[in-house]
Design a protein around this motif. Structure first.
Motif, mmCIF file in Angstrom:
data_model
loop_
_atom_site.group_PDB
_atom_site.id
_atom_site.type_symbol
_atom_site.label_atom_id
_atom_site.label_comp_id
_atom_site.label_asym_id
_atom_site.label_seq_id
_atom_site.Cartn_x
_atom_site.Cartn_y
_atom_site.Cartn_z
ATOM 1 N N ARG A 9 0.864 -1.185 0.000
ATOM 2 C CA ARG A 9 0.000 0.000 0.000
ATOM 3 C C ARG A 9 0.897 1.230 0.000
ATOM 4 N NH1 ARG A 9 -5.115 1.711 1.081
ATOM 5 N NH2 ARG A 9 -5.317 3.674 2.186
ATOM 6 N N GLU A 10 0.600 2.146 -0.914
ATOM 7 C CA GLU A 10 1.361 3.393 -1.008
ATOM 8 C C GLU A 10 0.435 4.501 -1.480
ATOM 9 O OE1 GLU A 10 5.228 5.268 -3.387
ATOM 10 O OE2 GLU A 10 4.454 3.308 -3.970
ATOM 11 N N ARG A 11 0.506 5.629 -0.830
ATOM 12 C CA ARG A 11 -0.216 6.814 -1.278
ATOM 13 C C ARG A 11 0.783 7.679 -2.038
ATOM 14 N NH1 ARG A 11 -5.372 9.225 0.561
ATOM 15 N NH2 ARG A 11 -5.617 10.850 -0.972
ATOM 16 N N LEU A 12 0.437 8.109 -3.234
ATOM 17 C CA LEU A 12 1.355 8.879 -4.079
ATOM 18 C C LEU A 12 1.266 10.376 -3.758
ATOM 19 C CD1 LEU A 12 0.851 7.009 -7.481
ATOM 20 C CD2 LEU A 12 2.462 6.523 -5.627
ATOM 21 N N TRP A 13 1.605 10.693 -2.504
ATOM 22 C CA TRP A 13 1.582 12.084 -2.026
ATOM 23 C C TRP A 13 2.620 12.920 -2.760
ATOM 24 C CZ3 TRP A 13 -2.063 13.332 1.432
ATOM 25 C CH2 TRP A 13 -2.541 12.359 2.291
ATOM 26 N N PRO A 14 2.342 14.210 -2.921
ATOM 27 C CA PRO A 14 3.418 15.108 -3.350
ATOM 28 C C PRO A 14 4.494 15.133 -2.261
ATOM 29 C CG PRO A 14 1.283 16.158 -3.614
ATOM 30 C CD PRO A 14 1.051 14.895 -2.845
ATOM 31 N N SER A 15 5.716 15.418 -2.639
ATOM 32 C CA SER A 15 6.801 15.462 -1.659
ATOM 33 C C SER A 15 6.646 16.693 -0.766
ATOM 34 C CB SER A 15 8.150 15.515 -2.373
ATOM 35 O OG SER A 15 8.266 16.738 -3.068
ATOM 36 N N SER A 61 -4.188 12.651 -4.650
ATOM 37 C CA SER A 61 -3.093 11.693 -4.578
ATOM 38 C C SER A 61 -3.663 10.282 -4.528
ATOM 39 C CB SER A 61 -2.245 11.945 -3.328
ATOM 40 O OG SER A 61 -1.695 13.231 -3.371
ATOM 41 N N PRO A 62 -3.467 9.500 -5.597
ATOM 42 C CA PRO A 62 -4.049 8.160 -5.621
ATOM 43 C C PRO A 62 -3.311 7.190 -4.704
ATOM 44 C CG PRO A 62 -2.696 8.481 -7.543
ATOM 45 C CD PRO A 62 -2.727 9.801 -6.814
ATOM 46 N N ARG A 111 2.494 10.301 -11.335
ATOM 47 C CA ARG A 111 2.605 11.602 -10.695
ATOM 48 C C ARG A 111 3.984 12.150 -11.012
ATOM 49 N NH1 ARG A 111 -1.801 10.978 -11.149
ATOM 50 N NH2 ARG A 111 -3.483 11.074 -9.652
ATOM 51 N N GLY A 112 4.047 13.371 -11.489
ATOM 52 C CA GLY A 112 5.291 13.976 -11.961
ATOM 53 C C GLY A 112 6.360 14.134 -10.898
ATOM 54 N N TRP A 113 5.977 14.135 -9.639
ATOM 55 C CA TRP A 113 6.955 14.316 -8.571
ATOM 56 C C TRP A 113 7.574 12.987 -8.135
ATOM 57 C CZ3 TRP A 113 1.902 16.178 -8.093
ATOM 58 C CH2 TRP A 113 1.006 15.328 -7.471
ATOM 59 N N ILE A 114 7.170 11.887 -8.761
ATOM 60 C CA ILE A 114 7.767 10.580 -8.482
ATOM 61 C C ILE A 114 8.505 10.142 -9.740
ATOM 62 C CG2 ILE A 114 7.344 8.198 -7.792
ATOM 63 C CD1 ILE A 114 4.800 9.197 -6.406
ATOM 64 N N ILE A 134 2.835 2.637 -13.555
ATOM 65 C CA ILE A 134 2.514 3.190 -12.244
ATOM 66 C C ILE A 134 3.798 3.753 -11.647
ATOM 67 C CG2 ILE A 134 1.665 2.683 -9.919
ATOM 68 C CD1 ILE A 134 0.161 0.295 -11.147
ATOM 69 N N THR A 135 3.785 5.023 -11.249
ATOM 70 C CA THR A 135 4.941 5.573 -10.553
ATOM 71 C C THR A 135 4.855 5.157 -9.088
ATOM 72 O OG1 THR A 135 3.805 7.693 -10.231
ATOM 73 C CG2 THR A 135 5.327 7.545 -12.084
ATOM 74 N N SER A 136 6.029 4.984 -8.483
ATOM 75 C CA SER A 136 6.087 4.531 -7.099
ATOM 76 C C SER A 136 7.404 4.956 -6.483
ATOM 77 C CB SER A 136 5.958 3.006 -7.044
ATOM 78 O OG SER A 136 6.193 2.530 -5.742
#
Length: 149
Positions: A9-15, A61-62, A111-114, A134-136
């Motif tokens: 499980r990971e939330r793709l939050w902005p940094s 953030s997905p 997500r561009g920040w990943i 999928i970015t991670s």
């Protein structure tokens, strides 16, 4: 009651840097715009606008998760059994994969920040998407969860 098995499980939050940069530019800009209207509300108004932008970024953030034999990325999901061997893609490969090498039918959760992620072949003949990208922040852990899935 069925037991849920979550393997990843990971939330793709902005940094944090993204939130700081947003604050550094947005709060002074909104303060500058609101000061001629009413100086007393300028800073509180800017902070409220920043809080709204923060909430929007957070809500958009997905979540990527692998549980009960299912990959869920954002609102989309697919059984892990219908996926091929995940391929780790780094910064340059990711740029090409979502740029010049992109198949328009591919399913993207990017997500561009990943800066890294996975390309996962879709083996479902009924699904028009040939692969998922999928970015991670932890692509190796996501790949391992998919393999174990």
């Amino acid at each position: 009651m069925a037991e849920t098995t979550t393997r990843y499980r990971e939330r793709l939050w902005p940094s944090a840097v993204m939130f700081i940069i947003t604050a550094v530019f947005l709060i002074p800009a909104v303060t500058l715009v609101l000061t001629p209207i009413d100086a007393a509300i300028a800073l509180p108004g800017a902070i409220i606008v920043y809080a709204i932008v923060f909430a929007i970024l957070a809500s958009l953030s997905p979540t990527v998760r692998v549980e009960n034999g299912m990959l869920t990325a954002g609102r989309a999901h697919i059984p892990v059994s219908l996926l091929g061997e995940p391929e780790l893609i780094g910064r340059e490969e990711l740029r090409r994969a979502i740029g010049v090498d992109l198949d328009a039918r591919a399913h993207l959760v990017v997500r561009g920040w990943i800066r890294e992620g996975l390309r996962i072949p879709n083996l479902d003949a009924q699904d028009p998407a040939p692969y998922w990208i999928i970015t991670s922040r932890k692509p190796q852990a996501l790949a391992a969860a998919l393999r174990a899935g």
